[in-house]
Design a protein around this motif. Structure first.
Motif, PDB file in Angstrom:
ATOM      1  N   CYS A  95       0.849  -1.193   0.000  1.00 37.84           N
ATOM      2  CA  CYS A  95       0.000   0.000   0.000  1.00 37.84           C
ATOM      3  C   CYS A  95       0.886   1.246   0.000  1.00 37.84           C
ATOM      4  O   CYS A  95       1.819   1.347   0.805  1.00 37.84           O
ATOM      5  N   HIS A  97       0.198   4.092   1.081  1.00 41.05           N
ATOM      6  CA  HIS A  97      -0.035   4.961   2.235  1.00 41.05           C
ATOM      7  C   HIS A  97       1.050   4.772   3.289  1.00 41.05           C
ATOM      8  O   HIS A  97       1.885   5.662   3.469  1.00 41.05           O
ATOM      9  N   LEU A  98       1.070   3.598   3.932  1.00 38.59           N
ATOM     10  CA  LEU A  98       2.102   3.346   4.945  1.00 38.59           C
ATOM     11  C   LEU A  98       2.743   1.974   4.802  1.00 38.59           C
ATOM     12  O   LEU A  98       3.376   1.481   5.724  1.00 38.59           O
ATOM     13  N   GLY A  99       2.540   1.324   3.680  1.00 39.10           N
ATOM     14  CA  GLY A  99       3.287   0.103   3.389  1.00 39.10           C
ATOM     15  C   GLY A  99       2.677  -1.208   3.837  1.00 39.10           C
ATOM     16  O   GLY A  99       3.372  -2.239   3.823  1.00 39.10           O
ATOM     17  N   CYS A 100       1.401  -1.219   4.225  1.00 42.19           N
ATOM     18  CA  CYS A 100       0.771  -2.505   4.580  1.00 42.19           C
ATOM     19  C   CYS A 100       0.536  -3.319   3.307  1.00 42.19           C
ATOM     20  O   CYS A 100       0.612  -2.795   2.205  1.00 42.19           O
ATOM     21  N   CYS A 115      -5.079  -1.998   6.915  1.00 39.68           N
ATOM     22  CA  CYS A 115      -4.539  -1.110   7.964  1.00 39.68           C
ATOM     23  C   CYS A 115      -5.428   0.112   8.217  1.00 39.68           C
ATOM     24  O   CYS A 115      -5.741   0.431   9.359  1.00 39.68           O
ATOM     25  N   GLY A 118      -7.964   1.329   3.169  1.00 39.76           N
ATOM     26  CA  GLY A 118      -7.726   1.840   1.822  1.00 39.76           C
ATOM     27  C   GLY A 118      -8.306   0.869   0.797  1.00 39.76           C
ATOM     28  O   GLY A 118      -8.211  -0.343   0.969  1.00 39.76           O
ATOM     29  N   PRO A 130      -7.325   6.734   3.124  1.00 32.62           N
ATOM     30  CA  PRO A 130      -6.209   7.693   3.059  1.00 32.62           C
ATOM     31  C   PRO A 130      -5.467   7.715   1.716  1.00 32.62           C
ATOM     32  O   PRO A 130      -5.087   8.792   1.258  1.00 32.62           O
ATOM     33  N   PRO A 131      -5.271   6.541   1.042  1.00 30.11           N
ATOM     34  CA  PRO A 131      -4.573   6.626  -0.246  1.00 30.11           C
ATOM     35  C   PRO A 131      -5.354   7.425  -1.294  1.00 30.11           C
ATOM     36  O   PRO A 131      -4.752   8.111  -2.132  1.00 30.11           O
TER      37      PRO A 131
HETATM   38  S1  FES Z   1      -1.344   1.564   4.957  1.00 35.29           S
HETATM   39 FE1  FES Z   1      -2.856   1.120   3.488  1.00 35.29          FE
HETATM   40  S2  FES Z   1      -4.408   2.512   3.917  1.00 35.29           S
HETATM   41 FE2  FES Z   1      -2.883   2.990   5.342  1.00 35.29          FE
END
Ligand code: FES
Length: 157
Positions: A95, A97-100, A115, A118, A130-131
């Motif tokens: 992802c 956004h923060l890498g999940c 996470c 998204g 968030p993305p």
């Molecule tokens: S890490 Fe995927 S939406 Fe935040």
């Protein structure tokens, strides 16, 4: 025994031999410093083009319509190859956004990031969470079916 005309002590005018010596010396210095400068520039600015390669990613029949499969690239990346029923897509499972890790939801035909909820469409474009607010998308790779095989194009880095 040398005479005063050989040493050129009494005659301040430059001789042809003296001029040639200076020209050869300056030319040699310019050539050696120029060569050193070229090598220094090559060392400081290496010509690095990203390496691009194609890899066999599985058979077309291994991924029925509506399903996905994880492809592990030789450099450690995981790529989600999805058969949408109309085409194959190859997207990063990370992802932006923060890498999940995202996963493919067959019923909604979307990628879901657990996470922060998204959601990405089948082409990896974020459509909520968030993305989507940040205008992000999943990294996309080129994938080509050739006969009954799938080939993915990967770029170094
Ligand atoms: S890490 Fe995927 S939406 Fe935040």
């Amino acid at each position: 025994m040398t005479n005063s005309s050989d040493l050129n002590i009494t005659n301040p005018k430059p001789t042809r031999r003296g001029m040639m010596t200076w020209i050869i010396m300056i030319g040699g210095l310019a050539a050696s410093y120029g060569t050193a400068a070229v090598h220094a520039l090559r060392y400081l600015t290496p010509n690095r083009k990203p390496r691009i390669w194609k890899a066999y990613a599985g058979g077309v029949h291994d991924i029925p319509a509506g399903t996905s499969k994880i492809y592990n690239s030789p450099d450690g990346r995981k790529v989600v190859i999805t058969n949408t029923g109309e085409q194959f897509t190859a997207l990063s499972d990370v992802c932006p956004h923060l890498g999940c890790k995202v996963h493919w939801n067959e019923s909604s035909k979307q990628f879901i990031c657990p996470c922060h909820n998204g959601v990405f469409d089948v082409n990896g474009v974020a459509i909520s969470g968030p993305p989507a607010k940040a205008g992000q998308r999943l990294a996309k790779y080129e994938i080509q079916p050739v006969d009954s095989a799938l080939y993915i194009t990967l770029t170094e880095g």
